[in-house]
Design a protein around this motif. Structure first.
Motif, PDB file in Angstrom:
ATOM      1  N   GLY A  96      13.002  58.818  -4.315  1.00 46.68           N
ATOM      2  CA  GLY A  96      13.567  59.729  -3.328  1.00 46.68           C
ATOM      3  C   GLY A  96      13.895  61.076  -3.930  1.00 46.68           C
ATOM      4  O   GLY A  96      13.016  61.777  -4.411  1.00 46.68           O
ATOM      5  N   ASP A  97      15.191  61.474  -3.904  1.00 45.79           N
ATOM      6  CA  ASP A  97      15.570  62.782  -4.421  1.00 45.79           C
ATOM      7  C   ASP A  97      15.822  62.763  -5.919  1.00 45.79           C
ATOM      8  O   ASP A  97      16.281  63.740  -6.489  1.00 45.79           O
ATOM      9  N   ARG A  98      15.537  61.658  -6.594  1.00 45.56           N
ATOM     10  CA  ARG A  98      15.738  61.578  -8.034  1.00 45.56           C
ATOM     11  C   ARG A  98      14.470  61.939  -8.784  1.00 45.56           C
ATOM     12  O   ARG A  98      13.368  61.870  -8.256  1.00 45.56           O
ATOM     13  N   TYR A  99      14.656  62.307 -10.049  1.00 45.29           N
ATOM     14  CA  TYR A  99      13.526  62.593 -10.923  1.00 45.29           C
ATOM     15  C   TYR A  99      13.353  61.382 -11.841  1.00 45.29           C
ATOM     16  O   TYR A  99      14.195  61.118 -12.695  1.00 45.29           O
ATOM     17  N   ARG A 100      12.270  60.662 -11.673  1.00 50.18           N
ATOM     18  CA  ARG A 100      12.051  59.435 -12.449  1.00 50.18           C
ATOM     19  C   ARG A 100      11.046  59.704 -13.560  1.00 50.18           C
ATOM     20  O   ARG A 100       9.865  59.928 -13.304  1.00 50.18           O
ATOM     21  N   PRO A 101      11.459  59.684 -14.841  1.00 54.12           N
ATOM     22  CA  PRO A 101      10.529  59.952 -15.946  1.00 54.12           C
ATOM     23  C   PRO A 101       9.501  58.839 -16.097  1.00 54.12           C
ATOM     24  O   PRO A 101       9.808  57.658 -15.910  1.00 54.12           O
ATOM     25  N   LEU A 102       8.271  59.241 -16.451  1.00 53.83           N
ATOM     26  CA  LEU A 102       7.186  58.296 -16.705  1.00 53.83           C
ATOM     27  C   LEU A 102       6.782  58.305 -18.170  1.00 53.83           C
ATOM     28  O   LEU A 102       6.462  57.266 -18.739  1.00 53.83           O
ATOM     29  N   SER A 103       6.774  59.496 -18.778  1.00 56.56           N
ATOM     30  CA  SER A 103       6.453  59.601 -20.204  1.00 56.56           C
ATOM     31  C   SER A 103       7.160  60.824 -20.772  1.00 56.56           C
ATOM     32  O   SER A 103       7.531  61.745 -20.043  1.00 56.56           O
ATOM     33  N   GLN A 104       7.352  60.793 -22.094  1.00 59.27           N
ATOM     34  CA  GLN A 104       8.066  61.878 -22.768  1.00 59.27           C
ATOM     35  C   GLN A 104       7.495  62.049 -24.162  1.00 59.27           C
ATOM     36  O   GLN A 104       7.097  61.071 -24.813  1.00 59.27           O
ATOM     37  N   THR A 120       7.441  55.987 -23.391  1.00 59.42           N
ATOM     38  CA  THR A 120       6.910  55.520 -22.118  1.00 59.42           C
ATOM     39  C   THR A 120       8.021  54.820 -21.339  1.00 59.42           C
ATOM     40  O   THR A 120       8.698  53.941 -21.872  1.00 59.42           O
ATOM     41  N   TYR A 121       8.193  55.227 -20.077  1.00 60.13           N
ATOM     42  CA  TYR A 121       9.188  54.617 -19.200  1.00 60.13           C
ATOM     43  C   TYR A 121       8.447  53.649 -18.268  1.00 60.13           C
ATOM     44  O   TYR A 121       7.746  54.077 -17.346  1.00 60.13           O
ATOM     45  N   ASP A 122       8.586  52.368 -18.518  1.00 62.82           N
ATOM     46  CA  ASP A 122       7.907  51.343 -17.726  1.00 62.82           C
ATOM     47  C   ASP A 122       8.903  50.808 -16.688  1.00 62.82           C
ATOM     48  O   ASP A 122       9.715  49.928 -16.985  1.00 62.82           O
ATOM     49  N   GLY A 126      11.070  47.568 -16.532  1.00 63.09           N
ATOM     50  CA  GLY A 126      12.481  47.920 -16.646  1.00 63.09           C
ATOM     51  C   GLY A 126      12.912  48.305 -18.042  1.00 63.09           C
ATOM     52  O   GLY A 126      14.054  48.051 -18.432  1.00 63.09           O
ATOM     53  N   ALA A 127      12.003  48.949 -18.812  1.00 56.82           N
ATOM     54  CA  ALA A 127      12.340  49.332 -20.186  1.00 56.82           C
ATOM     55  C   ALA A 127      11.561  50.573 -20.604  1.00 56.82           C
ATOM     56  O   ALA A 127      10.460  50.833 -20.101  1.00 56.82           O
ATOM     57  N   ALA A 128      12.136  51.327 -21.521  1.00 56.01           N
ATOM     58  CA  ALA A 128      11.471  52.483 -22.120  1.00 56.01           C
ATOM     59  C   ALA A 128      11.361  52.242 -23.616  1.00 56.01           C
ATOM     60  O   ALA A 128      12.241  51.619 -24.214  1.00 56.01           O
ATOM     61  N   PRO A 141      12.820  48.421 -27.347  1.00 60.13           N
ATOM     62  CA  PRO A 141      12.862  48.840 -25.935  1.00 60.13           C
ATOM     63  C   PRO A 141      14.294  49.122 -25.478  1.00 60.13           C
ATOM     64  O   PRO A 141      15.237  48.441 -25.886  1.00 60.13           O
ATOM     65  N   VAL A 142      14.433  50.133 -24.632  1.00 53.79           N
ATOM     66  CA  VAL A 142      15.729  50.487 -24.063  1.00 53.79           C
ATOM     67  C   VAL A 142      15.720  50.087 -22.583  1.00 53.79           C
ATOM     68  O   VAL A 142      14.874  50.562 -21.822  1.00 53.79           O
ATOM     69  N   PRO A 143      16.610  49.192 -22.148  1.00 52.07           N
ATOM     70  CA  PRO A 143      16.648  48.797 -20.733  1.00 52.07           C
ATOM     71  C   PRO A 143      16.877  50.007 -19.828  1.00 52.07           C
ATOM     72  O   PRO A 143      17.709  50.873 -20.130  1.00 52.07           O
ATOM     73  N   LEU A 144      16.124  50.074 -18.742  1.00 57.33           N
ATOM     74  CA  LEU A 144      16.231  51.193 -17.808  1.00 57.33           C
ATOM     75  C   LEU A 144      17.116  50.847 -16.624  1.00 57.33           C
ATOM     76  O   LEU A 144      17.149  49.711 -16.159  1.00 57.33           O
ATOM     77  N   ARG A 145      17.818  51.886 -16.134  1.00 56.13           N
ATOM     78  CA  ARG A 145      18.578  51.787 -14.888  1.00 56.13           C
ATOM     79  C   ARG A 145      18.064  52.877 -13.950  1.00 56.13           C
ATOM     80  O   ARG A 145      17.610  53.935 -14.397  1.00 56.13           O
ATOM     81  N   GLU A 146      18.150  52.625 -12.647  1.00 55.62           N
ATOM     82  CA  GLU A 146      17.739  53.647 -11.694  1.00 55.62           C
ATOM     83  C   GLU A 146      18.563  54.909 -11.918  1.00 55.62           C
ATOM     84  O   GLU A 146      19.790  54.847 -12.062  1.00 55.62           O
ATOM     85  N   GLY A 147      17.908  56.050 -11.991  1.00 49.74           N
ATOM     86  CA  GLY A 147      18.593  57.317 -12.234  1.00 49.74           C
ATOM     87  C   GLY A 147      18.512  57.794 -13.665  1.00 49.74           C
ATOM     88  O   GLY A 147      18.902  58.936 -13.957  1.00 49.74           O
TER      89      GLY A 147
END
Length: 249
Positions: A96-104, A120-122, A126-128, A141-147
């Motif tokens: 939605g209005d968030r910016y969701r990273p895919l790669s860095q 890489t943000y998978d 649910g991990a980067a 791996p770093v666990p991902l949260r929405e946002g």
């Protein structure tokens, strides 16, 4: 940031007559992103040290790419710290209005050595995770949260979210680590001069537990930070000062 980790200097007097301003671009609070290219003077420890470019480009579909390239002048103190390129590919549709990273990626260049780190943000898993010249303790791996966002995307989000007196909270996930970042927006704008330009800008300061400080100045209608300052207990560190911006295709 409408317009990312990586800046301020001396606060100039309020009440100076306004100097010529740049052509207006869409409001910083606009709902949709617009491509832009911005040029900065780069300072280090209070002295001119190079230049920088921040660029937001539209890719396929809902994907975008945000780049920040800082070029230090050879022979100057802090050259290795300044000569750096960062890039984040992100998506705006799924969240939605968030910016969701895919790669860095981060590339640091110096005379006798260089470093490159790729992340890489998978979001399905649910991990980067980061590879390349990253320390062993940051390879897990770093666990991902929405946002969650990269450092560059937080800069872009500040442009979108800055409202006088507001507290902004983001979760930084970059370079193999995750941290909570809290910023406070000033109650009133202040006059910031950069070269021949004058801006009425809100000061957005990151709340720190130590002596480090990050300050971003945001001006209405400017899609990129007017200034980004990183300061530590020894004084001003890296300081990016906007000198020009324009829309881009």
């Amino acid at each position: 940031m409408n317009a990312v980790s990586l800046i301020a200097a001396l606060l100039l007097s309020v009440g100076l007559p306004p100097l010529p301003s740049l052509p207006p671009l869409p409001s910083a609070q606009a709902e949709t992103l617009e491509p832009f290219v911005a040029t900065y003077d780069a300072w280090y420890e209070g002295k001119p040290a190079g230049d920088a470019t921040m660029r937001l480009a539209r890719l396929d579909g809902p994907q975008w790419q945000l780049d920040l390239d800082i070029h230090g002048r050879r022979g100057l103190v802090g050259f290795a710290r300044l000569n750096i390129g960062q890039s984040t590919v992100f998506n705006t549709e799924a969240a939605g209005d968030r910016y969701r990273p895919l790669s860095q990626s981060t590339v640091r260049k110096a005379l006798f050595f260089g470093r490159k780190i790729t992340g890489t943000y998978d979001w399905v898993a649910g991990a980067a995770q980061w590879t390349g010249d990253v320390s062993k303790r940051r390879r897990d791996p770093v666990p991902l949260r929405e946002g969650d966002m990269s450092a560059l995307l937080i800069n872009l989000a500040i442009i979108r979210d800055a409202v006088p007196g507001k507290t902004l909270q983001y979760r930084f996930v970059d370079n193999g680590r995750a941290r909570d970042h809290v910023y406070r927006v000033s109650e009133e704008p202040e006059i910031i001069e950069v070269g021949e330009l004058s801006y009425s800008a809100l000061r957005v300061s990151r709340v720190e537990d130590d002596d480090d400080e990050t300050i971003v100045w945001v001006a209405d209608g400017v899609p990129t930070p007017v200034r980004i300052l990183q300061r530590d207990e020894d004084g001003d560190g890296v300081d990016l000062r906007l000198i020009e911006y324009q829309g881009a295709e």
